[in-house]
Enzyme design. Structure first.
Site, short mmCIF file in Angstrom:
data_model
loop_
_atom_site.label_atom_id
_atom_site.label_comp_id
_atom_site.label_asym_id
_atom_site.label_seq_id
_atom_site.Cartn_x
_atom_site.Cartn_y
_atom_site.Cartn_z
N LYS A 1 46.24 -27.93 3.32
CA LYS A 1 45.61 -27.73 4.63
C LYS A 1 46.01 -26.38 5.21
CE LYS A 1 47.56 -29.53 8.54
NZ LYS A 1 47.70 -28.50 9.58
N ASN A 2 47.30 -26.08 5.17
CA ASN A 2 47.78 -24.86 5.85
C ASN A 2 47.44 -23.58 5.10
OD1 ASN A 2 48.71 -26.44 7.87
ND2 ASN A 2 50.90 -26.18 7.42
N ARG B 1 45.40 -26.41 17.12
CA ARG B 1 46.07 -25.18 17.51
C ARG B 1 45.80 -24.03 16.54
NH1 ARG B 1 50.76 -22.67 19.59
NH2 ARG B 1 51.40 -21.56 17.74
N CYS C 1 51.35 -29.15 23.01
CA CYS C 1 50.98 -30.15 22.01
C CYS C 1 52.16 -31.07 21.83
CB CYS C 1 50.57 -29.49 20.71
SG CYS C 1 51.93 -28.95 19.71
N ARG D 1 54.90 -24.52 21.83
CA ARG D 1 54.24 -23.70 20.82
C ARG D 1 53.42 -22.54 21.40
NH1 ARG D 1 51.95 -27.63 16.13
NH2 ARG D 1 52.40 -25.91 14.75
N ASP E 1 57.69 -29.71 8.42
CA ASP E 1 56.58 -30.65 8.20
C ASP E 1 56.97 -31.83 7.30
OD1 ASP E 1 54.98 -29.16 9.82
OD2 ASP E 1 53.76 -28.27 8.24
N ILE F 1 63.06 -25.81 14.19
CA ILE F 1 61.82 -25.02 14.37
C ILE F 1 61.10 -25.40 15.67
CG2 ILE F 1 59.61 -24.32 13.33
CD1 ILE F 1 61.87 -23.55 11.51
N ARG G 1 44.06 -35.63 10.09
CA ARG G 1 44.06 -34.18 10.27
C ARG G 1 44.64 -33.48 9.05
NH1 ARG G 1 47.29 -32.10 14.92
NH2 ARG G 1 46.70 -30.29 13.72
C1 UD1 Z 1 52.60 -23.52 11.05
C2 UD1 Z 1 52.02 -24.71 10.32
C3 UD1 Z 1 52.72 -25.98 10.76
C4 UD1 Z 1 54.23 -25.85 10.56
C5 UD1 Z 1 54.77 -24.58 11.22
C6 UD1 Z 1 56.22 -24.31 10.90
C7 UD1 Z 1 49.73 -24.02 9.96
C8 UD1 Z 1 48.30 -24.19 10.31
N1 UD1 Z 1 50.61 -24.78 10.64
O1 UD1 Z 1 52.38 -23.73 12.44
O2 UD1 Z 1 52.22 -27.06 9.96
O3 UD1 Z 1 54.88 -26.96 11.15
O4 UD1 Z 1 54.01 -23.43 10.78
O5 UD1 Z 1 56.42 -24.26 9.54
O6 UD1 Z 1 50.08 -23.26 9.07
N2 UD1 Z 1 56.46 -19.42 18.25
C9 UD1 Z 1 56.62 -18.67 19.40
N3 UD1 Z 1 55.68 -17.72 19.68
C10 UD1 Z 1 54.60 -17.49 18.89
C11 UD1 Z 1 54.44 -18.26 17.72
C12 UD1 Z 1 55.40 -19.22 17.42
O7 UD1 Z 1 57.58 -18.84 20.14
O8 UD1 Z 1 53.78 -16.62 19.22
C13 UD1 Z 1 57.47 -20.47 17.90
C14 UD1 Z 1 56.90 -21.88 17.88
O9 UD1 Z 1 56.90 -22.43 19.17
C15 UD1 Z 1 57.87 -22.56 16.95
C16 UD1 Z 1 58.19 -21.48 15.92
O10 UD1 Z 1 57.86 -20.25 16.57
O11 UD1 Z 1 59.03 -22.92 17.62
C17 UD1 Z 1 57.45 -21.56 14.62
O12 UD1 Z 1 56.07 -21.72 14.89
P1 UD1 Z 1 54.94 -21.19 13.91
O13 UD1 Z 1 55.50 -20.81 12.58
O14 UD1 Z 1 54.12 -20.17 14.63
O15 UD1 Z 1 54.06 -22.50 13.73
P2 UD1 Z 1 52.53 -22.51 13.47
O16 UD1 Z 1 52.15 -21.25 12.75
O17 UD1 Z 1 51.80 -22.91 14.67
#
Ligand code: UD1
Length: 419
Positions: free
Chosen positions: A22-23, A93, A117, A122, A307, A329, A399
Site C-alpha cells: 500500500k505505502n 492523510r 487522525c 501528524r 506499522d 514515531i 484501508r
Molecule cells: C508513513 C506511512 C505510515 C507509517 C509512517 C511511519 C505512508 C502512506 N504511510 O506515514 O504507514 O506509519 O510513515 O513509518 O507511507 N511529522 C511531522 N511533520 C511533518 C511530517 C511528519 O512532525 O511534516 C511527524 C509525524 O507526526 C510523525 C513522524 O513525523 O510523528 C513520522 O511521520 P511520517 O513518516 O511523515 O508518516 P507518514 O509519512 O504520514
C-alpha cells in the site's frame, strides 16, 4: 457497517501470496501526475486507500484503466483541477502526496489540511518547509494549503525528523525542479526506494534513495513507464505473526525477506522458526513450549516499523514472560491496548511504553477497530483467542489489507465478514 467474526484456536496452514505494498502504491499513483504520458502500475493491491487515491487522481483529470491482470494505467494527459478536496483528504492523510507533483507540474496546488487522525496530530510542516525552500509560496486559508510556484528550484533540505511521505513528496517535486535538490535525513524506507525507481524509470535523475541523503537533479519532463510495486512488508510480517500466534505452518510467496530484517530478527528472538528464500518465507512452530516475550522499540527503517507495533503487542500478550513495547514515531498509537485488554491481555501503559505480561490464553469478546494496524492486531488476537471475537469498524482494515479474511480463511482460520 461490516464486522469480522472469528472463532479462534485454529492453527494456520498453507500458502498465501502477499500483495503489493500500500505505502509504495500511493506515492507511485501520485507520481502519475508528473507526466502527460500513461503510467502502468502492476501488483497494485485492491484496497480502500488505493481507491481513494484513484478517486483523487480522477478529479484532477486523470483517466484510469484497469487491465485483466489488474494492472492500473493512469494517464494525466491534462490536469483539469489542482484542488484536493476535504472529503477525500480527510479519509486518507496520504492524499498530501499529490501536493509535490501538482506544484511541480502545474505551479499550483490546493490541498485540504489533513487534520488530526487516530494516531496523533501528524502535521505536514516538513512537507511545506521543503517546498518553501524550493521557492514555493504557501498560504493557509479556509482549511486549505495553497502552494504556488512558477517553477520550483533545487535546494538543500534537512529534515528535522524522518518523514516518509515528506521525503516522497519533495522527491517528486524536485524531479521536475530547476537544478539540484539534496534531501538530508531522508526516510530510508523501501517504499521510498521503490518510488525513486519508478521516477527514474520515468526519466528522473535521483541518486541515494534508500540512504539518508537523496540527491535529485531536476529534469524538464518525465515520461510514462511500467512499474511493478514491491511486496507489502507489513502484510508479510502480519501473516508471520498470525502463524506464530496460532502455532501455524505457513509459506508466504511474492514477498522478500530483505524488506523485513528487523521484524524477522525480533520474531526469531521469540523462538519462532522462519526460513528465508529469495522471494518467499516459511514458518513452522517451535517444537515445544510458548513463544518468549521480547522488548521492541519502533524506529524509522531499518528499525522496527511502527506499522507492526500493534500486531507485535498482540503476540507478546500470549508469550511466556514480560515484554515492553516503546512507540517513538507517533503519539497516541496505543488505541489497541484497551481492546486487547478486553480479550484478556495484561498490558499497562507508562508514557510511550506498554508493559505486557504474557498470559497463557486470550478469550474472545466484542472489540472495536480504531485504526488500520490496530485492527490487524485484533484480528491476530482473535485468531489465537478461545471462543468468538467480533470486530466492528473493520473498514479500517480494508484501508490496508487486501482480502484479509479470504486469505486467512484459505489458511484454515474460522473467520467471516458480516455485512
Ligand atoms: C508513513 C506511512 C505510515 C507509517 C509512517 C511511519 C505512508 C502512506 N504511510 O506515514 O504507514 O506509519 O510513515 O513509518 O507511507 N511529522 C511531522 N511533520 C511533518 C511530517 C511528519 O512532525 O511534516 C511527524 C509525524 O507526526 C510523525 C513522524 O513525523 O510523528 C513520522 O511521520 P511520517 O513518516 O511523515 O508518516 P507518514 O509519512 O504520514
Amino acid at each position: 457497517m461490516d464486522r469480522i467474526l472469528i472463532r479462534g484456536g485454529r492453527s494456520l496452514r498453507g500458502t498465501v501470496a502477499i500483495s503489493g505494498a500500500k505505502n509504495a502504491t500511493l506515492p507511485a499513483l501520485a507520481a502519475s501526475l508528473l507526466t502527460d504520458e500513461p503510467l502502468l502500475l502492476t501488483h497494485v493491491p485492491h484496497l480502500r486507500d488505493v481507491t481513494t487515491m484513484l478517486e483523487l487522481l480522477g478529479q484532477h483529470g486523470a483517466s484510469i484503466t484497469v487491465d485483466e491482470q489488474l494492472g492500473v494505467e493512469i494517464a494525466c494527459t491534462r490536469i483539469s483541477n489542482t484542488t484536493a478536496p476535504y472529503d477525500l483528504v480527510r479519509t486518507m492523510r496520504a492524499s498530501i502526496l499529490v501536493m509535490g507533483p501538482l506544484v511541480a507540474r502545474c505551479g499550483d496546488a490546493r490541498i485540504s489540511l489533513p487534520g488530526g487522525c487516530a494516531i496523533g496530530s501528524r502535521p505536514v510542516n516538513l512537507h511545506l518547509a521543503g517546498l518553501e525552500a524550493m521557492g514555493a509560496e504557501i498560504q493557509l486559508t479556509s482549511g486549505y494549503i495553497h502552494v504556488k510556484a512558477k517553477r520550483l528550484h533545487g535546494a538543500r533540505i534537512v529534515f528535522d525528523l524522518v518523514t516518509v511521505t515528506g521525503t516522497e513528496n519533495l522527491m517528486m517535486a524536485a524531479a521536475l525542479a530547476d537544478g539540484r535538490t539534496i534531501l538530508e535525513n531522508a526516510a530510508c524506507e523501501p517504499e521510498v526506494t521503490d518510488l525513486a525507481l519508478c521516477l527514474n524509470n520515468m526519466g528522473a535523475r535521483i541518486h541515494g534513495a534508500g540512504t539518508s541523503t537523496i540527491t535529485i537533479d531536476g529534469v524538464e519532463r518525465l515520461h510514462g513507464t511500467h512499474h511493478d510495486i514491491l511486496p507489502d512488508r507489513i502484510e508479510t510480517a502480519t501473516f508471520l505473526i498470525a502463524a506464530a500466534m496460532t502455532h501455524g505452518d505457513i509459506t508466504l510467496t511474492h514477498t522478500s525477506p530483505y524488506l523485513l530484517e528487523s521484524p524477522i530478527a525480533k520474531l526469531r528472538q521469540t523462538g519462532m522458526i522462519i526460513n528465508e528464500q529469495e522471494e518467499s518465507l516459511h514458518t513452522c512452530p517451535k517444537s515445544e513450549g510458548r513463544l518468549r516475550a521480547i522488548n521492541i522499540q519502533t524506529c524509522p527503517y531499518p528499525g522496527f516499523p511502527t506499522d507492526l507495533q500493534a500486531q507485535m503487542m498482540a503476540l507478546i500478550s500470549i508469550a511466556d514472560g514480560s515484554g515492553a513495547v516503546t512507540e517513538t514515531i507517533f503519539e497516541n498509537r496505543f488505541m489497541h491496548v484497551s481492546e486487547l485488554q478486553r480479550l484478556g491481555a495484561d498490558i499497562s501503559l507508562q508514557g510511550n511504553t506498554a508493559l505486557i505480561r504474557g498470559v497463557p490464553h486470550l478469550h474472545g469478546a466484542p472489540v472495536m477497530a480504531t485504526d488500520l494496524r490496530a485492527s490487524a492486531s485484533l484480528v491476530l488476537a482473535g485468531l489465537a483467542a478461545e471462543g468468538e471475537t467480533l470486530i466492528s469498524r473493520v473498514y479500517h482494515i480494508d484501508r490496508g489489507y487486501e482480502r484479509i479474511e479470504e486469505k486467512l480463511m484459505a489458511l484454515g482460520a474460522d473467520i467471516q465478514r458480516l455485512s
